[in-house]
Design an enzyme around this catalytic site. Structure first.
Site, short mmCIF file in Angstrom:
data_model
loop_
_atom_site.label_atom_id
_atom_site.label_comp_id
_atom_site.label_asym_id
_atom_site.label_seq_id
_atom_site.Cartn_x
_atom_site.Cartn_y
_atom_site.Cartn_z
N LEU B 74 0.80 -1.10 -0.15
CA LEU B 74 0.02 0.06 -0.03
C LEU B 74 0.98 1.10 0.05
O LEU B 74 0.33 2.36 0.35
CB LEU B 74 -0.98 0.01 1.10
CG LEU B 74 -1.82 -1.38 1.08
CD1 LEU B 74 -2.89 -1.20 2.47
CD2 LEU B 74 -2.81 -1.30 -0.20
N CYS B 75 2.25 1.08 -0.15
CA CYS B 75 2.98 2.35 -0.33
C CYS B 75 2.74 3.05 -1.69
O CYS B 75 2.70 2.50 -2.91
CB CYS B 75 4.36 1.95 -0.14
SG CYS B 75 5.15 1.91 1.32
N HIS B 76 2.85 4.43 -1.84
CA HIS B 76 2.94 5.15 -2.92
C HIS B 76 4.23 5.20 -3.46
O HIS B 76 5.41 5.14 -2.82
CB HIS B 76 2.53 6.52 -2.52
CG HIS B 76 0.99 6.89 -1.95
ND1 HIS B 76 0.88 6.64 -0.72
CD2 HIS B 76 -0.08 7.16 -2.50
CE1 HIS B 76 -0.49 6.84 -0.38
NE2 HIS B 76 -0.90 6.90 -1.66
N MET B 112 9.15 4.12 5.16
CA MET B 112 9.15 2.83 4.68
C MET B 112 10.35 2.87 3.74
O MET B 112 10.94 1.72 3.59
CB MET B 112 7.82 2.55 3.98
CG MET B 112 6.71 2.20 4.92
SD MET B 112 6.83 1.26 6.21
CE MET B 112 7.33 -0.26 5.41
N GLU B 113 10.62 3.76 3.02
CA GLU B 113 11.71 4.01 2.12
C GLU B 113 13.15 3.80 3.14
O GLU B 113 13.83 2.86 2.50
CB GLU B 113 11.61 5.29 1.34
CG GLU B 113 10.44 5.19 0.12
CD GLU B 113 9.32 5.41 0.69
OE1 GLU B 113 9.19 5.48 1.92
OE2 GLU B 113 8.39 4.92 -0.19
N ASP B 127 24.43 -11.42 1.44
CA ASP B 127 24.80 -12.37 0.28
C ASP B 127 26.32 -12.08 -0.12
O ASP B 127 26.92 -12.95 -0.63
CB ASP B 127 24.06 -11.48 -1.00
CG ASP B 127 24.21 -12.13 -2.06
OD1 ASP B 127 23.96 -13.27 -2.26
OD2 ASP B 127 24.49 -11.51 -3.05
#
Lengths: 159, 280
Positions: B74-76, B112-113, B127
Site C-alpha cells: 500500500l505504499c505510494h 518505509m523507504e 549475500d
C-alpha cells in the site's frame, strides 16, 4: 563601556509582551528640547506572506546573541549619523495578525539622520539579528525563508 | 489512533493523499548485521571474493528505497530527492551498522523507504559475505527519526548510532519548545554534560527541527582540527542526522559571535548552527 551597558539594559529589549509605540517615543524624548526629529517604525504581523491565511506566527531567537547583535547594529548607526537616542524592541513568542512585532525609534536634531538611521537599523536587523519566524497558516506550519530583497536592501548601506 | 491503511470496513486500501499539503519529509532508519570478527576484517580490507561489499550494499540500499512501492503493497511511488546510506564498522561488537536517510518534498512520509533501504543493504551485506560466514544475524532494524507531515516529528533515543559505549553525542534531548507562545525558544548557558573537555553545540529554529537535534556536547578529542570546519566533520561522523549541516545555507556563531569554518574553537565553547535569519 558604561554607556554600552545602559543602552543594553534600557534601549534594546527582546520581550514577549506587546509594546506601546507612543510610550516608547515619549520616553525617548523626555526632558529633551534639542531633538528636532523622531522617526518611529513599527513592524506588524501580516495575514499573508509566503502563503495566504496566516493564523499566527512564532518568533524564535538566540538569547544573548540577539541582544548583542542589536547593540552592534545600533552602535554602527550611532557612528554613521548624529543621533540623540535610539530604541529597539523586538517581540518573541506567538503573535497574531495585526500584532506589532518590532519597534525602531530614532531621535536626532534633523529629520534626514532620523529617517536614514531608522531605515538602516531595520535593514540590518532583518539580515543580521538572530530571529526566526515560523508561520502557522491554514495549510500548515512552515519556517519563513530568507528574502533576497532584504539582503539587497541591507547592501545599500555598504560604505 | 487508527490504522490509516484500513478503510471503514476494515479492508486494506491505499490512502488518498491528493489533498494533503506538500511538505519536506525526511526519515532515518538503522539496522545491524553481526558476523564473525574474521568476516568483518575481510570487509574492512576488501578481501571478499565478490568484491567491494560496502559499495555494493550502498547501491542496493539506494535502489531498494526507490522501489519500495513495488515491495510494500500500500505504499505510494515516491520521487525521492535524496537517499543516503552509511556504514559503520563496529569492531567491538563485530558488526556493521547501517543507516539510511530518505528525503522528499511531498505528501507522504518516507519512513518505509528508509526502512526498506536498511533492510536491503543488510541483505546485500549477507549475500556478499555468505561464502565465508553463514551465521550472520541481521537485527535491530528500526526507524530512528521522521520529520515533516501532519503526524508530527518522531525521534528514537538509544538507536544503533548512539549506544552507551559510544559516549559521543549526549544530551540529545528533543527541541526545547515550550508550547504555545514559547515555541522554539532555546535555553543557553548550560554546561557541557560530559566530564572531558567538550564543545556545546546547538541547532536553532528550522535547522533544529529538520535535523532532529537540539543541543549536543562533543568531546574536544573528537576534533582533528580545532575549528568550526573540524567540528562539522566530527559532528557528521558522530551522528548521521548532522549530515544535514551541509544542506542549504547554514550559518554559525561561536560564543554568540558570527563565525566561519576557520574560526578556532576550544574547550567549553558554545557553537550554534542556524538558518538565515528572518526577523523584523
Amino acid at each position: 563601556m558604561a554607556d554600552d551597558t545602559q543602552r543594553y539594559d534600557s534601549s534594546i529589549r527582546v520581550q514577549e509582551a506587546p509594546f506601546d509605540a507612543g510610550v516608547e517615543q515619549h520616553a525617548l524624548l523626555a526632558g529633551r528640547t534639542d531633538i528636532g526629529a523622531v522617526v518611529c517604525f513599527t513592524g506588524l504581523v501580516r495575514d499573508f506572506n509566503e502563503r495566504p491565511e496566516i493564523n499566527a506566527l512564532t518568533l524564535e531567537h538566540y538569547p544573548g546573541m540577539t541582544e548583542s547583535a542589536l547593540a552592534t547594529i545600533v552602535t554602527e548607526a550611532e557612528d554613521r549619523w548624529a543621533l540623540d537616542g535610539v530604541r529597539v524592541i523586538h517581540r518573541i513568542g506567538r503573535l497574531a495578525p495585526g500584532d506589532p512585532i518590532v519597534l525602531v525609534a530614532v531621535a536626532s536634531a534633523h529629520r534626514r539622520a532620523a529617517f536614514e538611521a531608522c531605515d538602516f537599523i531595520m535593514d540590518y536587523l532583518k539580515t543580521r539579528a538572530p530571529f526566526w519566524k515560523k508561520e502557522h497558516a491554514a495549510e500548515g506550519d512552515y519556517w519563513v525563508s530568507e528574502r533576497h530583497s532584504d539582503h539587497q536592501d541591507a547592501s545599500r548601506w555598504k560604505a | 489512533m487508527s490504522l490509516t491503511h484500513l478503510n471503514a470496513r476494515g479492508e486494506a486500501h491505499m490512502v488518498d493523499v491528493a489533498d494533503k499539503p506538500e511538505s519536506r519529509r525526511e526519515a532515518s532508519a538503522s539496522g545491524r548485521i553481526t558476523m564473525l570478527p574474521e568476516t568483518l576484517a575481510l570487509i574492512a580490507e576488501g578481501g571478499l571474493p565478490k568484491g567491494d561489499v560496502l559499495a555494493t550494499a550502498r547501491i542496493a540500499g539506494i535502489q531498494a528505497a526507490k522501489r519500495t512501492h513495488e515491495l510494500i503493497p500500500l505504499c505510494h511511488a515516491l520521487a525521492l530527492s535524496k537517499v543516503a546510506i552509511d556504514f559503520s564498522l563496529n569492531e567491538a561488537e563485530s558488526s556493521v551498522e547501517v543507516t539510511a536517510t530518505c528525503r522528499l518534498n511531498g505528501r507522504t512520509g518516507v519512513e518505509m523507504e528508509a526502512l526498506t533501504a536498511v533492510s536491503v543493504a543488510c541483505l546485500t551485506l549477507y549475500d556478499m559475505c555468505k561464502a565465508v560466514d553463514k551465521g550472520m544475524v541481521i537485527d535491530a532494524i528500526r526507524l530512528d527519526t521522521k520529520t515533516g507531515g501532519k503526524s508530527g516529528n518522531y525521534h528514537r533515543y538509544g538507536g544503533v548510532g548512539e549506544t552507551a559505549d559510544m559516549p559521543v553525542v549526549t544530551g540529545a534531548e528533543g527541541p526545547i519548545v515550550t508550547g504555545q507562545g514559547h515555541d522554539g525558544q532555546v535555553a543557553v548557558g548550560s554546561r557541557c554534560d560530559i566530564a572531558s573537555p567538550c564543545i556545546r553545540v546547538k541547532c536553532l529554529a528550522e535547522l533544529r527541527e529538520r535535523l532532529g537535534v537540539g543541543e549536543v556536547s562533543v568531546p574536544l578529542s573528537e576534533l582533528e582540527q580545532h575549528d568550526v570546519g573540524g567540528l562539522k566533520v566530527a559532528l557528521k561522523a558522530l551522528d548521521p542526522r548532522l549530515a544535514g549541516l551541509d544542506e542549504g545555507r547554514v550559518m554559525c556563531a561561536v560564543n554568540q559571535v558570527m563565525a566561519g569554518d576557520h574560526t578556532p574553537i576550544t574547550d567549553d565553547d558554545e557553537v550554534a548552527f542556524f538558518p538565515p535569519v528572518t526577523g523584523g
